[in-house]
Design a protein around this motif. Structure first.
Motif, PDB file in Angstrom:
ATOM      1  N   PRO A 117       0.827  -1.211   0.000  1.00  0.00           N
ATOM      2  CA  PRO A 117       0.000   0.000   0.000  1.00  0.00           C
ATOM      3  C   PRO A 117       0.863   1.264   0.000  1.00  0.00           C
ATOM      4  CG  PRO A 117      -0.775  -1.547   1.658  1.00  0.00           C
ATOM      5  CD  PRO A 117       0.522  -2.080   1.132  1.00  0.00           C
ATOM      6  N   SER A 118       0.326   2.334  -0.571  1.00  0.00           N
ATOM      7  CA  SER A 118       1.033   3.611  -0.645  1.00  0.00           C
ATOM      8  C   SER A 118       1.327   4.168   0.745  1.00  0.00           C
ATOM      9  CB  SER A 118       0.193   4.642  -1.407  1.00  0.00           C
ATOM     10  OG  SER A 118       0.037   4.262  -2.746  1.00  0.00           O
ATOM     11  N   ILE A 119       2.452   4.860   0.847  1.00  0.00           N
ATOM     12  CA  ILE A 119       2.799   5.610   2.045  1.00  0.00           C
ATOM     13  C   ILE A 119       3.078   7.044   1.603  1.00  0.00           C
ATOM     14  CG2 ILE A 119       3.761   3.602   3.232  1.00  0.00           C
ATOM     15  CD1 ILE A 119       6.576   4.754   2.624  1.00  0.00           C
ATOM     16  N   THR A 120       3.181   7.935   2.569  1.00  0.00           N
ATOM     17  CA  THR A 120       3.497   9.316   2.233  1.00  0.00           C
ATOM     18  C   THR A 120       5.017   9.503   2.221  1.00  0.00           C
ATOM     19  OG1 THR A 120       3.549  10.093   4.516  1.00  0.00           O
ATOM     20  CG2 THR A 120       1.385  10.079   3.398  1.00  0.00           C
ATOM     21  N   TYR A 121       5.454  10.595   1.631  1.00  0.00           N
ATOM     22  CA  TYR A 121       6.879  10.918   1.644  1.00  0.00           C
ATOM     23  C   TYR A 121       7.352  11.101   3.085  1.00  0.00           C
ATOM     24  CZ  TYR A 121      11.361  12.984   0.605  1.00  0.00           C
ATOM     25  OH  TYR A 121      12.705  13.227   0.558  1.00  0.00           O
ATOM     26  N   ASP A 122       6.488  11.672   3.939  1.00  0.00           N
ATOM     27  CA  ASP A 122       6.845  11.831   5.350  1.00  0.00           C
ATOM     28  C   ASP A 122       7.113  10.481   6.010  1.00  0.00           C
ATOM     29  OD1 ASP A 122       6.743  14.590   5.272  1.00  0.00           O
ATOM     30  OD2 ASP A 122       4.676  14.689   6.006  1.00  0.00           O
ATOM     31  N   ASP A 123       6.342   9.440   5.633  1.00  0.00           N
ATOM     32  CA  ASP A 123       6.602   8.097   6.160  1.00  0.00           C
ATOM     33  C   ASP A 123       8.013   7.648   5.766  1.00  0.00           C
ATOM     34  OD1 ASP A 123       4.019   7.812   7.240  1.00  0.00           O
ATOM     35  OD2 ASP A 123       3.239   6.920   5.394  1.00  0.00           O
ATOM     36  N   PHE A 124       8.367   7.863   4.509  1.00  0.00           N
ATOM     37  CA  PHE A 124       9.685   7.470   4.009  1.00  0.00           C
ATOM     38  C   PHE A 124      10.801   8.209   4.749  1.00  0.00           C
ATOM     39  CE2 PHE A 124      13.275   8.366   1.163  1.00  0.00           C
ATOM     40  CZ  PHE A 124      13.752   7.080   0.973  1.00  0.00           C
ATOM     41  N   THR A 125      10.622   9.493   4.984  1.00  0.00           N
ATOM     42  CA  THR A 125      11.688  10.287   5.620  1.00  0.00           C
ATOM     43  C   THR A 125      11.932   9.873   7.068  1.00  0.00           C
ATOM     44  OG1 THR A 125      10.189  12.078   6.276  1.00  0.00           O
ATOM     45  CG2 THR A 125      11.300  12.282   4.125  1.00  0.00           C
ATOM     46  N   ARG A 126      11.015   9.141   7.678  1.00  0.00           N
ATOM     47  CA  ARG A 126      11.230   8.664   9.046  1.00  0.00           C
ATOM     48  C   ARG A 126      12.235   7.506   9.089  1.00  0.00           C
ATOM     49  NH1 ARG A 126       5.355   7.745  10.535  1.00  0.00           N
ATOM     50  NH2 ARG A 126       6.298   6.059  11.707  1.00  0.00           N
ATOM     51  N   LEU A 127      12.470   6.867   7.944  1.00  0.00           N
ATOM     52  CA  LEU A 127      13.477   5.807   7.885  1.00  0.00           C
ATOM     53  C   LEU A 127      14.862   6.431   7.814  1.00  0.00           C
ATOM     54  CD1 LEU A 127      11.882   3.361   5.304  1.00  0.00           C
ATOM     55  CD2 LEU A 127      12.113   3.015   7.773  1.00  0.00           C
ATOM     56  N   ASP A 128      15.792   5.935   8.614  1.00  0.00           N
ATOM     57  CA  ASP A 128      17.178   6.380   8.568  1.00  0.00           C
ATOM     58  C   ASP A 128      17.949   5.344   7.752  1.00  0.00           C
ATOM     59  OD1 ASP A 128      19.725   7.349   8.945  1.00  0.00           O
ATOM     60  OD2 ASP A 128      19.622   7.366  11.131  1.00  0.00           O
TER      61      ASP A 128
END
Length: 114
Positions: A6-17
C-alpha cells in the motif's frame, strides 16, 4: 513477483534512517535459526552497529570492507540472544540467494540515502 505494498506518504519514508555503511566485522552466528552472520557495520559518526544478516552466500572476507545500504533506526531485535540493531538491505536473485545492495561508486560511511 510480489504485489506492490500500500502507498505511504513521503513523510513516512523520511522517518526511515537509511544510510551507507561499511562492513568492518563478520562473525559466524551458529545459534541463528536460519544461516546468518553477525555483521558489524560502520555507519559514520554513530560508530559501529550490528546486524544479524542472512547473507551466508557471501564469504566473510568478501563482505569485509564492502559498502552496504542499511536501515539504522529500527528498534533493536533480539535474535537467538544477539541484539540486531540495523537491517542490511538486499534482494534475492534468480537462484534465491540474497544479493546485498550497495552503491555503484565510493560513498562515505554514514551518508544518508534519499
Amino acid at each position: 513477483m510480489p504485489d506492490l505494498k500500500p502507498s505511504i506518504t513521503y513523510d513516512d519514508f523520511t522517518r526511515l534512517d537509511i544510510r551507507i555503511g561499511k562492513v568492518v566485522e563478520v562473525q559466524p552466528f551458529p545459534r541463528a535459526r536460519n544461516p546468518s552472520y553477525k555483521v558489524g557495520v560502520d555507519v559514520g559518526a554513530d560508530g559501529i552497529m550490528w546486524s544479524s544478516a542472512q547473507i551466508t552466500n557471501y564469504d566473510p572476507a568478501e563482505l569485509l570492507g564492502s559498502l552496504v545500504v542499511c536501515v539504522c533506526n529500527f528498534a533493536p531485535k533480539n535474535i537467538a540472544g544477539f541484539t540486531s540493531e540495523l537491517l542490511i538491505l538486499g534482494a534475492k536473485n534468480a537462484e534465491g540467494k540474497v544479493i546485498v545492495l550497495s552503491p555503484r561508486s565510493e560513498v562515505a560511511a554514514g551518508e544518508p540515502v534519499y
